[in-house]
Scaffold this active site. Structure first.
Site: not given
Length: 463
Positions: A75, A149, A173
């Protein structure tokens, strides 16, 4: 792409080269980028250099580590030396001189970072419909959101680009995108995996965790990541326990269904039906599953107050300077900046009471169980999702079962249930530091078909 556990065995035996494995991962990422928008960076040159070095290590008879040559995606708010961290932002650019501790550990274990993934701007949201990069599209159905996310990380696994990806989880997330993309996700106990080198959202809630295509791959990556780091302010020196031998059944395992949390949360009919069937299967495997009532173990406005207070601290100066934020995140930051000290301290009291009550619940139960999300279908560009009670804004529906867990500090594991495309998902919540027990039970549920990955994705059919 085959699972990481098989991949490692083949690489160590010399039946597979790291370079070919990594090159295959890069080829898949490039082929799918235009359609799915998974990556902010495909790190071809450096990933292949590292792969060749690992091949030389294997060729010399030395161990490349437990993640020997496994390609992973990361990420894009986790620092990796020599790369730019963007946080999915329109303005933040950090040229990382050092890698985050979690990247250092994964590379020490032999992993190869092949890509950095798109996320919801500054990790502050659940759709990964990023105004600066464009939305990540769900490999199971590109019309749909992959959640957030850590949307790009979930999509990278679901699309077969990598067997393991790294995400962060502050209110769901890791778990929300795992659910929407039909893969597995692990939210660790707060303090279990170091946060140094990870851009914060709300530090007292932030965790770093893996997404993977199998429970074994979750366990493999978790083992490399977990453990105390004395230079990390949020790290905690609790022993890391490995999962034990394969569990045969759930005899003697006590599982609690928290009500009114489950009863009162907005869910779709598909999720409700799948949850009922999953409970039946848990009982069939020998678990004692009972409802228990506790008003504090539920959604509460304090959840957003606490997160907002911490988020405001991170972003206040940039907002005052007029830095460019996307419209959705800018609007949410207005609410965060409005949190008062009185609001925040009152919410801290709620969190303390909730943690006490959850700890008491684990005196009676080994695990708590909920759906992972209220729905698994959120159309890109649309604000509303369908529930039994009618259309509802998507954020509270996606986060209704995940956000509170971060406030409890507990670990949780999520896996796909048999069903549609995307399939519903089940969340098991454990007591503090019980990741090994969650992984043991999840492995059994996977083996018995309670957890079940969906069939070939749209991406599998088209490149």
């Amino acid at each position: 792409m085959i699972d990481a556990t098989t991949m490692v065995a083949e690489i160590v035996k010399g039946d597979r080269s790291v370079r070919d494995t990594v090159a295959g991962s890069i080829t898949a990422a490039r082929a799918q980028q235009e359609r799915l928008n998974v990556c902010t960076l495909i790190d071809e040159e450096r990933a292949l250099e590292r792969a060749e070095a690992l091949d030389r290590l294997v060729g010399s008879g030395r161990s490349p580590g437990p993640l020997a040559g496994v390609p992973i995606a990361v990420k894009d708010l986790i620092d990796h030396a020599g790369r730019t961290t963007t946080c999915g932002s329109g303005f933040y650019r950090h040229e990382a001189d050092e890698s985050a501790e979690v990247i250092h550990r994964l590379e020490q274990a032999g992993a190869v970072v092949v890509s950095r993934t798109v996320l919801h701007e500054f990790a502050y949201g659940f759709s990964s419909e990023n105004e600066w990069t464009g939305p990540v599209r769900n490999p199971l159905d590109p019309r749909l959101s992959c959640g957030g996310s850590s949307g790009g990380s979930a999509a990278a696994v679901a699309a077969g680009q990598v067997p393991i990806a790294l995400g962060t989880d502050t209110g769901g997330s890791v778990r929300v995108p795992a659910a929407l993309c039909g893969v597995y996700g692990l939210k660790v106990t707060h303090g279990r995996v170091p946060l140094s080198g990870v851009f914060p959202l709300a530090p007292s809630l932030d965790t770093v965790g893996p997404l993977a295509g199998t429970v074994a791959d979750l366990a493999l990556s978790y083992a490399a990541m977990a453990g105390y780091h004395p230079q990390d302010a949020w790290s905690w020196p609790a022993p890391v326990v490995s999962p034990s031998a394969t569990r045969r059944d759930l005899q003697g395992v006590r599982i609690g269904i928290p009500v009114p949390w489950v009863d009162d949360s907005p869910i779709s009919e598909e999720v409700a039906d799948a949850f009922t069937e999953a409970i039946r299967r848990l009982r069939e495997l020998g678990a004692e599953v009972e409802e228990f009532r506790d008003e504090t173990v539920a959604n509460d406005p304090a959840i957003m107050t606490l997160a907002g207070g911490e988020i405001a601290r991170i972003h206040r100066t940039w907002v005052r300077e007029g830095r460019p934020y996307g419209g959705e995140v800018a609007g949410r930051l207005e609410g965060a900046l409005a949190v008062t000290l009185d609001d925040f301290t009152a919410a801290l009291e709620w969190r303390s009471r909730s943690r006490q009550r959850v700890a008491a619940a684990f005196g009676s139960f080994d695990f708590l169980v909920t759906p992972t999300t209220g729905t698994v279908r959120k159309t890109i560009g649309e604000e509303m999702v369908e529930t039994i009670a009618g259309p509802r804004p998507y954020r509270p529906v996606l986060s209704c079962f995940t956000a509170a867990v971060n406030h409890f500090g507990c670990p949780a594991i999520v896996g796909p249930l048999p069903g549609g495309t995307p399939p519903p998902s089940l969340q098991l919540i454990g007591a503090m530091w019980s990741e090994h027990r969650l992984l043991e039970v999840a492995a059994l549920l996977e083996r018995e078909g309670v957890f079940q990955r969906p069939g070939p994705s749209v991406s599998d059919h088209h490149g």
